[in-house]
Design a protein around this motif. Structure first.
Motif, mmCIF file in Angstrom:
data_model
loop_
_atom_site.group_PDB
_atom_site.id
_atom_site.type_symbol
_atom_site.label_atom_id
_atom_site.label_comp_id
_atom_site.label_asym_id
_atom_site.label_seq_id
_atom_site.Cartn_x
_atom_site.Cartn_y
_atom_site.Cartn_z
ATOM 1 N N THR A 88 0.853 -1.175 0.000
ATOM 2 C CA THR A 88 0.000 0.000 0.000
ATOM 3 C C THR A 88 0.899 1.238 0.000
ATOM 4 O OG1 THR A 88 -0.089 0.197 2.412
ATOM 5 C CG2 THR A 88 -1.746 -1.229 1.368
ATOM 6 N N MET A 89 0.293 2.368 -0.263
ATOM 7 C CA MET A 89 1.065 3.617 -0.242
ATOM 8 C C MET A 89 1.660 3.853 1.146
ATOM 9 S SD MET A 89 1.200 4.655 -3.246
ATOM 10 C CE MET A 89 1.910 6.263 -3.056
ATOM 11 N N ASN A 90 0.932 3.512 2.191
ATOM 12 C CA ASN A 90 1.426 3.703 3.566
ATOM 13 C C ASN A 90 2.628 2.817 3.855
ATOM 14 O OD1 ASN A 90 -0.463 5.639 4.154
ATOM 15 N ND2 ASN A 90 -1.846 4.254 5.201
ATOM 16 N N THR A 91 2.573 1.537 3.445
ATOM 17 C CA THR A 91 3.708 0.663 3.727
ATOM 18 C C THR A 91 4.928 1.048 2.902
ATOM 19 O OG1 THR A 91 2.921 -0.997 2.122
ATOM 20 C CG2 THR A 91 2.294 -1.319 4.424
ATOM 21 N N ALA A 93 5.582 4.088 1.782
ATOM 22 C CA ALA A 93 6.084 5.356 2.362
ATOM 23 C C ALA A 93 6.828 5.088 3.662
ATOM 24 C CB ALA A 93 4.928 6.316 2.584
ATOM 25 N N GLY A 94 6.408 4.077 4.406
ATOM 26 C CA GLY A 94 7.062 3.717 5.670
ATOM 27 C C GLY A 94 8.482 3.232 5.481
#
Length: 96
Positions: A88-91, A93-94
């Protein structure tokens, strides 16, 4: 010595959380296999710390640290490939 003191503080903090939450009763429910993997995980972490500090003693922080931190990115890539986790974009970006 600093790593030892830091580890003792972490252990005390972790046990504090266990007792505060009342989950210490669940220790008997953990399987022997899980205890083995937890022990091996802890040993791997300890060896990782030794390797990291050994590398810092031999090389420059500006070279060693990016290599060490790349393990997060590598773990995420392997989780996408081996465990079939959805990126996902969150993972993503993390990782940065």
């Amino acid at each position: 010595m600093a790593t030892f003191i830091r580890t003792v503080v972490i252990i005390l903090f972790a046990w504090g959380i266990v007792f505060f939450q009342g989950t210490f009763k669940d220790l008997k429910n953990i399987s022997k296999k899980s205890y083995l993997f937890l022990f091996l995980s802890g040993a791997a972490t300890g060896l990782s710390w030794l390797s990291y500090f050994g590398a810092l003693a031999l090389g420059k922080v500006s070279v060693v640290n990016p290599i060490d931190k790349f393990s997060v990115v590598l773990t995420m890539i392997l989780s996408f490939i081996i465990l079939k986790e959805k990126p996902t974009m969150n993972t993503i970006a993390g990782a940065f």
